[in-house]
Design a protein around this motif. Structure first.
Motif, PDB file in Angstrom:
ATOM      1  N   GLU A  99      25.722  32.402  50.843  1.00 18.52           N
ATOM      2  CA  GLU A  99      24.760  32.118  49.780  1.00 18.52           C
ATOM      3  C   GLU A  99      25.397  32.244  48.397  1.00 18.52           C
ATOM      4  O   GLU A  99      25.055  31.491  47.491  1.00 18.52           O
ATOM      5  CB  GLU A  99      23.550  33.056  49.888  1.00 18.52           C
ATOM      6  CG  GLU A  99      22.674  32.778  51.080  1.00 18.52           C
ATOM      7  CD  GLU A  99      23.224  33.359  52.391  1.00 18.52           C
ATOM      8  OE1 GLU A  99      24.112  34.247  52.347  1.00 18.52           O
ATOM      9  OE2 GLU A  99      22.780  32.922  53.455  1.00 18.52           O
ATOM     10  N   ALA A 100      26.325  33.184  48.222  1.00 22.02           N
ATOM     11  CA  ALA A 100      26.996  33.358  46.932  1.00 22.02           C
ATOM     12  C   ALA A 100      27.871  32.139  46.625  1.00 22.02           C
ATOM     13  O   ALA A 100      27.891  31.644  45.497  1.00 22.02           O
ATOM     14  CB  ALA A 100      27.837  34.630  46.928  1.00 22.02           C
ATOM     15  N   VAL A 101      28.578  31.648  47.627  1.00 20.45           N
ATOM     16  CA  VAL A 101      29.426  30.467  47.434  1.00 20.45           C
ATOM     17  C   VAL A 101      28.556  29.246  47.141  1.00 20.45           C
ATOM     18  O   VAL A 101      28.868  28.450  46.257  1.00 20.45           O
ATOM     19  CB  VAL A 101      30.322  30.229  48.671  1.00 20.45           C
ATOM     20  CG1 VAL A 101      31.099  28.922  48.536  1.00 20.45           C
ATOM     21  CG2 VAL A 101      31.275  31.397  48.877  1.00 20.45           C
ATOM     22  N   GLU A 102      27.455  29.108  47.858  1.00 20.36           N
ATOM     23  CA  GLU A 102      26.547  27.980  47.621  1.00 20.36           C
ATOM     24  C   GLU A 102      25.982  28.029  46.200  1.00 20.36           C
ATOM     25  O   GLU A 102      25.856  26.994  45.543  1.00 20.36           O
ATOM     26  CB  GLU A 102      25.411  28.008  48.642  1.00 20.36           C
ATOM     27  CG  GLU A 102      25.853  27.671  50.045  1.00 20.36           C
ATOM     28  CD  GLU A 102      24.761  27.811  51.075  1.00 20.36           C
ATOM     29  OE1 GLU A 102      24.869  27.172  52.130  1.00 20.36           O
ATOM     30  OE2 GLU A 102      23.795  28.563  50.841  1.00 20.36           O
ATOM     31  N   GLU A 103      25.665  29.223  45.726  1.00 18.85           N
ATOM     32  CA  GLU A 103      25.138  29.372  44.372  1.00 18.85           C
ATOM     33  C   GLU A 103      26.172  28.966  43.323  1.00 18.85           C
ATOM     34  O   GLU A 103      25.854  28.283  42.352  1.00 18.85           O
ATOM     35  CB  GLU A 103      24.708  30.827  44.144  1.00 18.85           C
ATOM     36  CG  GLU A 103      24.002  31.064  42.842  1.00 18.85           C
ATOM     37  CD  GLU A 103      23.468  32.478  42.719  1.00 18.85           C
ATOM     38  OE1 GLU A 103      23.344  32.945  41.574  1.00 18.85           O
ATOM     39  OE2 GLU A 103      23.162  33.114  43.754  1.00 18.85           O
ATOM     40  N   ILE A 104      27.410  29.337  43.536  1.00 20.43           N
ATOM     41  CA  ILE A 104      28.474  29.005  42.586  1.00 20.43           C
ATOM     42  C   ILE A 104      28.750  27.503  42.578  1.00 20.43           C
ATOM     43  O   ILE A 104      28.874  26.894  41.522  1.00 20.43           O
ATOM     44  CB  ILE A 104      29.757  29.791  42.921  1.00 20.43           C
ATOM     45  CG1 ILE A 104      29.536  31.259  42.579  1.00 20.43           C
ATOM     46  CG2 ILE A 104      30.961  29.241  42.176  1.00 20.43           C
ATOM     47  CD1 ILE A 104      30.596  32.179  43.112  1.00 20.43           C
ATOM     48  N   LEU A 105      28.837  26.910  43.762  1.00 24.28           N
ATOM     49  CA  LEU A 105      29.159  25.482  43.863  1.00 24.28           C
ATOM     50  C   LEU A 105      27.949  24.585  43.626  1.00 24.28           C
ATOM     51  O   LEU A 105      28.106  23.393  43.377  1.00 24.28           O
ATOM     52  CB  LEU A 105      29.767  25.173  45.231  1.00 24.28           C
ATOM     53  CG  LEU A 105      31.111  25.825  45.530  1.00 24.28           C
ATOM     54  CD1 LEU A 105      31.548  25.493  46.959  1.00 24.28           C
ATOM     55  CD2 LEU A 105      32.166  25.381  44.533  1.00 24.28           C
ATOM     56  N   GLY A 106      26.764  25.135  43.749  1.00 20.52           N
ATOM     57  CA  GLY A 106      25.555  24.337  43.571  1.00 20.52           C
ATOM     58  C   GLY A 106      25.283  23.400  44.732  1.00 20.52           C
ATOM     59  O   GLY A 106      24.658  22.357  44.556  1.00 20.52           O
ATOM     60  N   ILE A 107      25.759  23.784  45.909  1.00 17.13           N
ATOM     61  CA  ILE A 107      25.531  22.964  47.107  1.00 17.13           C
ATOM     62  C   ILE A 107      25.055  23.869  48.238  1.00 17.13           C
ATOM     63  O   ILE A 107      25.099  25.088  48.125  1.00 17.13           O
ATOM     64  CB  ILE A 107      26.817  22.238  47.558  1.00 17.13           C
ATOM     65  CG1 ILE A 107      27.904  23.258  47.925  1.00 17.13           C
ATOM     66  CG2 ILE A 107      27.302  21.280  46.503  1.00 17.13           C
ATOM     67  CD1 ILE A 107      29.104  22.658  48.610  1.00 17.13           C
ATOM     68  N   GLN A 108      24.622  23.263  49.329  1.00 14.13           N
ATOM     69  CA  GLN A 108      24.307  24.008  50.534  1.00 14.13           C
ATOM     70  C   GLN A 108      25.170  23.469  51.653  1.00 14.13           C
ATOM     71  O   GLN A 108      25.256  22.259  51.853  1.00 14.13           O
ATOM     72  CB  GLN A 108      22.831  23.883  50.903  1.00 14.13           C
ATOM     73  CG  GLN A 108      21.935  24.700  50.026  1.00 14.13           C
ATOM     74  CD  GLN A 108      20.559  24.847  50.639  1.00 14.13           C
ATOM     75  OE1 GLN A 108      20.155  24.075  51.490  1.00 14.13           O
ATOM     76  NE2 GLN A 108      19.846  25.846  50.187  1.00 14.13           N
ATOM     77  N   PHE A 109      25.822  24.387  52.358  1.00 15.82           N
ATOM     78  CA  PHE A 109      26.650  23.985  53.485  1.00 15.82           C
ATOM     79  C   PHE A 109      25.773  23.614  54.661  1.00 15.82           C
ATOM     80  O   PHE A 109      24.779  24.282  54.929  1.00 15.82           O
ATOM     81  CB  PHE A 109      27.586  25.125  53.914  1.00 15.82           C
ATOM     82  CG  PHE A 109      28.615  25.490  52.896  1.00 15.82           C
ATOM     83  CD1 PHE A 109      29.596  24.594  52.526  1.00 15.82           C
ATOM     84  CD2 PHE A 109      28.604  26.738  52.298  1.00 15.82           C
ATOM     85  CE1 PHE A 109      30.549  24.933  51.587  1.00 15.82           C
ATOM     86  CE2 PHE A 109      29.549  27.092  51.361  1.00 15.82           C
ATOM     87  CZ  PHE A 109      30.524  26.177  51.007  1.00 15.82           C
ATOM     88  N   PRO A 110      26.104  22.552  55.362  1.00 20.48           N
ATOM     89  CA  PRO A 110      25.341  22.205  56.558  1.00 20.48           C
ATOM     90  C   PRO A 110      25.588  23.239  57.650  1.00 20.48           C
ATOM     91  O   PRO A 110      26.706  23.701  57.823  1.00 20.48           O
ATOM     92  CB  PRO A 110      25.904  20.836  56.957  1.00 20.48           C
ATOM     93  CG  PRO A 110      27.250  20.776  56.342  1.00 20.48           C
ATOM     94  CD  PRO A 110      27.194  21.626  55.104  1.00 20.48           C
ATOM     95  N   ALA A 156      40.543  30.132  46.435  1.00 16.64           N
ATOM     96  CA  ALA A 156      40.725  31.521  46.005  1.00 16.64           C
ATOM     97  C   ALA A 156      39.854  31.824  44.792  1.00 16.64           C
ATOM     98  O   ALA A 156      39.245  32.904  44.704  1.00 16.64           O
ATOM     99  CB  ALA A 156      42.191  31.783  45.688  1.00 16.64           C
ATOM    100  N   ASP A 157      39.763  30.880  43.863  1.00 18.87           N
ATOM    101  CA  ASP A 157      38.919  31.063  42.674  1.00 18.87           C
ATOM    102  C   ASP A 157      37.440  31.178  43.054  1.00 18.87           C
ATOM    103  O   ASP A 157      36.702  31.976  42.474  1.00 18.87           O
ATOM    104  CB  ASP A 157      39.098  29.903  41.691  1.00 18.87           C
ATOM    105  CG  ASP A 157      40.440  29.921  40.993  1.00 18.87           C
ATOM    106  OD1 ASP A 157      41.128  30.965  41.017  1.00 18.87           O
ATOM    107  OD2 ASP A 157      40.812  28.881  40.417  1.00 18.87           O
ATOM    108  N   ILE A 158      37.016  30.391  44.015  1.00 19.06           N
ATOM    109  CA  ILE A 158      35.622  30.433  44.462  1.00 19.06           C
ATOM    110  C   ILE A 158      35.307  31.806  45.052  1.00 19.06           C
ATOM    111  O   ILE A 158      34.268  32.401  44.747  1.00 19.06           O
ATOM    112  CB  ILE A 158      35.330  29.315  45.489  1.00 19.06           C
ATOM    113  CG1 ILE A 158      35.426  27.943  44.825  1.00 19.06           C
ATOM    114  CG2 ILE A 158      33.964  29.515  46.132  1.00 19.06           C
ATOM    115  CD1 ILE A 158      35.432  26.784  45.800  1.00 19.06           C
ATOM    116  N   ILE A 159      36.194  32.307  45.894  1.00 17.36           N
ATOM    117  CA  ILE A 159      35.988  33.624  46.502  1.00 17.36           C
ATOM    118  C   ILE A 159      35.938  34.695  45.417  1.00 17.36           C
ATOM    119  O   ILE A 159      35.070  35.577  45.430  1.00 17.36           O
ATOM    120  CB  ILE A 159      37.091  33.940  47.536  1.00 17.36           C
ATOM    121  CG1 ILE A 159      37.046  32.949  48.702  1.00 17.36           C
ATOM    122  CG2 ILE A 159      36.986  35.388  48.023  1.00 17.36           C
ATOM    123  CD1 ILE A 159      35.777  32.992  49.529  1.00 17.36           C
TER     124      ILE A 159
END
Length: 66
Positions: A49-60, A20-23
């Motif tokens: 892309e917004a979630v990837e930017e926040i987490l610093g990862i890329q989803f496969p 929920a915090d990530i969203i």
């Protein structure tokens, strides 16, 4: 545009509260980029892309060409 929901993040192994915090942070990021559409409290989808930017990862993803 591929989107992510809280449920998607939970399925990836993130906790309910953290998801929920990530969203929430992704919505804030999109608002700062000028996408006021994300100010809606009922909206529960954000661009991947917004979630990837926040987490610093890329989803496969098989669909992704990069």
């Amino acid at each position: 545009m591929i989107t992510v929901t809280k449920k998607d993040l939970i399925e990836l192994g993130y906790g309910t509260s953290f998801s929920a915090d990530i969203i929430k942070k992704a919505k804030e990021l999109m608002i700062t980029k000028g996408h006021t559409y994300y100010q809606s409290r009922k909206l529960d989808r954000v661009p991947r892309e917004a979630v990837e930017e926040i987490l610093g990862i890329q989803f496969p993803n098989e669909d992704r060409s990069d």
